[in-house]
Design an enzyme around this catalytic site. Structure first.
Site, PDB file in Angstrom:
ATOM      1  N   ASP A 224       0.930 118.806 -29.461  1.00 18.90           N
ATOM      2  CA  ASP A 224       2.275 119.162 -29.000  1.00 18.90           C
ATOM      3  C   ASP A 224       3.186 119.545 -30.167  1.00 18.90           C
ATOM      4  O   ASP A 224       3.915 120.535 -30.114  1.00 18.90           O
ATOM      5  CB  ASP A 224       2.862 117.953 -28.269  1.00 18.90           C
ATOM      6  CG  ASP A 224       4.256 118.217 -27.730  1.00 18.90           C
ATOM      7  OD1 ASP A 224       4.387 119.042 -26.819  1.00 18.90           O
ATOM      8  OD2 ASP A 224       5.210 117.588 -28.228  1.00 18.90           O
TER       9      ASP A 224
ATOM     10  N   HIS B  67       5.080 123.069 -30.670  1.00 20.08           N
ATOM     11  CA  HIS B  67       6.536 123.187 -30.743  1.00 20.08           C
ATOM     12  C   HIS B  67       6.964 124.080 -31.898  1.00 20.08           C
ATOM     13  O   HIS B  67       7.923 124.841 -31.789  1.00 20.08           O
ATOM     14  CB  HIS B  67       7.198 121.818 -30.895  1.00 20.08           C
ATOM     15  CG  HIS B  67       7.391 121.110 -29.590  1.00 20.08           C
ATOM     16  ND1 HIS B  67       8.101 121.659 -28.553  1.00 20.08           N
ATOM     17  CD2 HIS B  67       6.965 119.899 -29.155  1.00 20.08           C
ATOM     18  CE1 HIS B  67       8.103 120.820 -27.528  1.00 20.08           C
ATOM     19  NE2 HIS B  67       7.417 119.749 -27.872  1.00 20.08           N
TER      20      HIS B  67
ATOM     21  N   SER C 242       7.537 114.574 -22.578  1.00 21.15           N
ATOM     22  CA  SER C 242       6.401 113.661 -22.746  1.00 21.15           C
ATOM     23  C   SER C 242       6.700 112.232 -22.317  1.00 21.15           C
ATOM     24  O   SER C 242       5.785 111.428 -22.154  1.00 21.15           O
ATOM     25  CB  SER C 242       5.974 113.635 -24.216  1.00 21.15           C
ATOM     26  OG  SER C 242       5.462 114.879 -24.582  1.00 21.15           O
TER      27      SER C 242
ATOM     28  N   PHE D  19       0.475 103.660 -40.296  1.00 24.01           N
ATOM     29  CA  PHE D  19      -0.085 104.473 -41.371  1.00 24.01           C
ATOM     30  C   PHE D  19       0.857 105.524 -41.939  1.00 24.01           C
ATOM     31  O   PHE D  19       0.475 106.279 -42.822  1.00 24.01           O
ATOM     32  CB  PHE D  19      -1.367 105.145 -40.864  1.00 24.01           C
ATOM     33  CG  PHE D  19      -2.396 104.168 -40.363  1.00 24.01           C
ATOM     34  CD1 PHE D  19      -3.097 103.366 -41.256  1.00 24.01           C
ATOM     35  CD2 PHE D  19      -2.648 104.016 -39.002  1.00 24.01           C
ATOM     36  CE1 PHE D  19      -4.051 102.458 -40.808  1.00 24.01           C
ATOM     37  CE2 PHE D  19      -3.597 103.116 -38.539  1.00 24.01           C
ATOM     38  CZ  PHE D  19      -4.300 102.329 -39.443  1.00 24.01           C
TER      39      PHE D  19
ATOM     40  N   HIS E 132       8.105 123.356 -23.730  1.00 21.48           N
ATOM     41  CA  HIS E 132       6.967 123.009 -22.862  1.00 21.48           C
ATOM     42  C   HIS E 132       6.810 124.028 -21.739  1.00 21.48           C
ATOM     43  O   HIS E 132       7.740 124.767 -21.420  1.00 21.48           O
ATOM     44  CB  HIS E 132       7.171 121.628 -22.236  1.00 21.48           C
ATOM     45  CG  HIS E 132       7.175 120.517 -23.232  1.00 21.48           C
ATOM     46  ND1 HIS E 132       7.513 119.237 -22.892  1.00 21.48           N
ATOM     47  CD2 HIS E 132       6.897 120.491 -24.554  1.00 21.48           C
ATOM     48  CE1 HIS E 132       7.441 118.462 -23.952  1.00 21.48           C
ATOM     49  NE2 HIS E 132       7.076 119.193 -24.984  1.00 21.48           N
TER      50      HIS E 132
ATOM     51  N   GLU F  42      -3.732 108.801 -27.810  1.00 23.40           N
ATOM     52  CA  GLU F  42      -2.953 110.041 -27.733  1.00 23.40           C
ATOM     53  C   GLU F  42      -3.234 110.973 -28.916  1.00 23.40           C
ATOM     54  O   GLU F  42      -3.083 110.585 -30.070  1.00 23.40           O
ATOM     55  CB  GLU F  42      -1.434 109.741 -27.721  1.00 23.40           C
ATOM     56  CG  GLU F  42      -0.622 111.018 -27.513  1.00 23.40           C
ATOM     57  CD  GLU F  42       0.854 110.922 -27.894  1.00 23.40           C
ATOM     58  OE1 GLU F  42       1.246 109.994 -28.613  1.00 23.40           O
ATOM     59  OE2 GLU F  42       1.613 111.803 -27.459  1.00 23.40           O
TER      60      GLU F  42
ATOM     61  N   ASP G 132      -1.423 115.471 -25.965  1.00 16.85           N
ATOM     62  CA  ASP G 132      -0.027 115.825 -25.708  1.00 16.85           C
ATOM     63  C   ASP G 132       0.165 117.338 -25.824  1.00 16.85           C
ATOM     64  O   ASP G 132      -0.136 117.925 -26.867  1.00 16.85           O
ATOM     65  CB  ASP G 132       0.893 115.099 -26.693  1.00 16.85           C
ATOM     66  CG  ASP G 132       2.331 115.052 -26.201  1.00 16.85           C
ATOM     67  OD1 ASP G 132       2.856 116.106 -25.790  1.00 16.85           O
ATOM     68  OD2 ASP G 132       2.933 113.965 -26.232  1.00 16.85           O
TER      69      ASP G 132
ATOM     70  N   THR H 266       5.334 109.220 -25.783  1.00 13.72           N
ATOM     71  CA  THR H 266       4.163 108.877 -24.973  1.00 13.72           C
ATOM     72  C   THR H 266       3.846 107.379 -25.019  1.00 13.72           C
ATOM     73  O   THR H 266       3.849 106.727 -23.969  1.00 13.72           O
ATOM     74  CB  THR H 266       2.953 109.744 -25.387  1.00 13.72           C
ATOM     75  OG1 THR H 266       3.310 111.117 -25.231  1.00 13.72           O
ATOM     76  CG2 THR H 266       1.730 109.426 -24.542  1.00 13.72           C
TER      77      THR H 266
ATOM     78  N   ASP I 238      -0.241 115.505 -20.815  1.00 14.43           N
ATOM     79  CA  ASP I 238       1.007 115.160 -20.132  1.00 14.43           C
ATOM     80  C   ASP I 238       1.717 116.402 -19.582  1.00 14.43           C
ATOM     81  O   ASP I 238       2.381 116.359 -18.568  1.00 14.43           O
ATOM     82  CB  ASP I 238       1.927 114.359 -21.066  1.00 14.43           C
ATOM     83  CG  ASP I 238       2.066 114.989 -22.443  1.00 14.43           C
ATOM     84  OD1 ASP I 238       1.409 116.016 -22.721  1.00 14.43           O
ATOM     85  OD2 ASP I 238       2.832 114.450 -23.253  1.00 14.43           O
TER      86      ASP I 238
END
Ligand SMILES: *[C@@H]1O[C@H](CO)[C@@H](O)[C@H](O)[C@H]1NC(C)=O
Ligand SMILES: *[C@@H]1O[C@H](CO)[C@@H](O)[C@H](O)[C@H]1NC(C)=O
Ligand SMILES: [Zn+2]
Length: 530
Positions: A347, A351, A117, A298, A471, A342, A73, A182, A390
């Site tokens: 990502d 960010h 995404s 998790f 992005h 993924e 991602d 995603t 993506d």
């Protein structure tokens, strides 16, 4: 003129290639490891090796019984390059950079030049472009239009629907919440990606079901054999956070009293499927892969990043270990499987403008790919492995540091004001990345040489201040190996990934193959539920 060598010349080429490799090893052995000898001989030999590899490449036109789609991602090309230099040096290669086939993907969404995404995951997994912030619906559904998303003609099937129709097992593994943008495109139809649980759904959209419930209650969600990631706070109500496993204040937090993990378990019980829920490293290590359904949750929010996760028994697993468990589980099905993996925190790191974290997460993603290659080695000829992203991020690799300088270091001093700048920079960024200030009524920039730019939490400088790094809209690369991998060869739409998966594995809308291979869908048509 023949484009491929005859068998006898090809074996000559092969022995030549082996000789060259022996020669290269001998040369390497006589040089000290930190001395880079890149003389004429080096480049000529390397060029010859590369040509021989290209000439010896055989097309695999078989059926892809298994497909593994890796999505990094936010892993744009500059991220891949920087991660390569960071983890392997300039001359090295990441595992997926050895794949024989490559193409580029155009990532624009149905309504934006630069996508998110959710819309891109819909393109990758269903082969149809969607609007920003929507999942599993077509261009007629704009963000927040609950009513339009409920019309069956506006919803679209993902490759998991196609796989189930063909009798294949399905699974996904992510370092984000299992209900995040995603993965949601694999199983949900929603006009807003933030509706991960009931608490974010506004009153005027009460008719729409949250993403978590769609995963557990609807098809294809409840038929997904392996689900692993975070997102407990969307699946169970009023869960309690801790330092080791905090509540994500930006994400939905379920309060309606539902326990969707219990509901998931009850559904498998009623349908008489062997199943298991695992919630930490110890429990994941305890699975014996005899389960037909495996749910791993998790974390309350996203998983911790690789550099900060607790690797002990109560900690969160690596993407590599989750991928390993998923493959071992899914490989049981003689009709094959579809798995999406993924690397979701690349990502996340970008960010927040932490480039080194993004590179570290890219290496963790690469580790998962390496493990997948090892585990499917014996089945490589019938396993299509695709690695892509993506969308990109505005990470810039600026000039002109020497090669001996770490990628996280200083590039040079600005020719304008003499203030140093780092090799890695961002286009847009949040307050931590925006390092301009007023000095005696002119604009000045902080000097990065005064701090440790190699710190994992260092925030690289950005040109434009906004809420966070936004992005970026460059094409992303797609790397492929296995059956029909050569169909990636040019500049493609992002949607092409789903179409190639469909064609290569003989499932879904492109399953009609005219090359003599029987499509597996006709073989399984009698087992179809509808
Ligand atoms: C994760 O994988 C590593 C290396 O393959 C292994 O040593 C470790 O025990 C695994 N952890 C779990 C929880 O399975
Ligand atoms: C501010 O500008 C003055 C004059 O140009 C300079 O001497 C000083 O170093 C600057 N301070 C900073 C923090 O950049
Ligand atoms: Zn993002």
């Amino acid at each position: 003129m023949s484009s491929s060598p005859s068998p006898s010349s090809s074996s000559r080429w092969t022995s030549c290639l082996i000789l060259l490799q022996v020669l290269n090893l001998a040369i390497a052995a006589t040089q000290s490891a930190d001395h880079v000898t890149e003389d004429h001989r080096y480049w000529l030999d390397l060029g010859r090796e590369d040509i021989l590899r290209a000439l010896s490449e055989q097309r695999n036109t078989g059926i892809a019984k298994n497909v593994i789609l890796f999505v990094g991602d936010g892993m744009g090309l500059s991220t891949v390059t920087a991660a390569r230099i960071y983890g392997k040096t300039e001359r090295g290669r990441l595992a997926f950079e050895n794949f024989p086939n490559i193409g580029t993907l155009k990532t624009y969404s149905a309504d934006k030049i630069v996508p998110d995404s959710c819309s891109t995951a819909t393109a990758l997994f269903s082969g149809i472009k969607a609007n920003q912030k929507t999942s599993g619906v077509d261009y007629r559904v704009v963000v927040d239009d609950c009513e339009a998303s409920l019309k069956p003609e506006n919803t679209i099937d993902s490759m998991f629907v196609w796989a189930k129709e063909a009798g294949k097992s399905t699974g996904f593994v992510t370092t984000t919440r299992v209900t995040h943008a995603t993965p949601s495109a694999l199983y949900a139809h929603t006009s807003n990606r933030n509706w991960e649980c009931e608490d974010k759904i506004p009153k005027n959209a009460a008719a729409c079901k949250d993403i978590a419930r769609q995963l557990v209650e609807d098809l294809p969600g409840r038929d997904i054999n392996v689900i692993m990631g975070g997102g407990r706070q969307n699946l169970q109500s009023n869960v309690v956070g801790s330092d080791a496993d905090p509540i994500d204040p930006w994400s939905c937090y379920s309060k309606d009293g539902r326990d969707l993990i219990a509901d998931w378990t009850a559904d498998k019980n009623v349908r008489n499927f062997k199943h298991r829920v695992v919630q930490n490293n110890e429990e994941l290590a305890g699975v014996d892969h005899s389960e037909e359904f495996l749910l791993g949750v998790f974390a309350n929010g996203h998983l911790k990043m690789e550099h900060e996760r607790d690797q002990g028994p109560k900690g969160m697993p690596s993407l590599r270990n989750m991928t390993e468990a998923a493959i071992k589980n899914l490989m049981k099905n003689p009709d094959g499987f579809l798995l999406m993996v993924e690397g979701g925190l690349i990502d996340f790191a970008h960010h927040r403008g932490h480039a080194k974290q993004a590179l570290s997460e890219t290496m963790a993603f690469n580790d998962a790919i390496e493990r997948a290659l090892e585990l499917t080695k014996a089945k490589a000829s019938e396993t299509l492995i695709i690695v892509t992203s993506d969308h990109s991020h505005p990470l810039v690799i600026s000039g002109y540091a020497d090669r001996s300088v770490p990628i996280t270091g200083i590039a040079q001093n600005s020719k304008f004001d003499g203030v140093p700048y780092t090799t890695l920079l961002y286009g847009t960024g949040g307050p931590d990345n925006y390092k301009f200030f007023v000095n005696q009524s002119s604009v000045a920039r902080e000097n990065p040489a005064l701090v440790n730019t190699d710190d994992i939490n260092y925030a690289q400088q950005a040109a434009i201040l906004t809420d966070e790094v936004a992005h970026e809209g460059s094409d992303v690369l797609v790397y492929a190996t296995g059956p029909m991998a050569h169909l990636f060869h040019s500049v493609h739409e992002q949607t092409y990934v789903a179409h190639v998966i469909s064609y290569a594995s003989g499932i879904g809308p492109q399953s009609g193959r005219n090359d003599g291979h029987r499509s597996s869908i006709s073989h399984h048509a009698k087992n179809r539920k509808f």
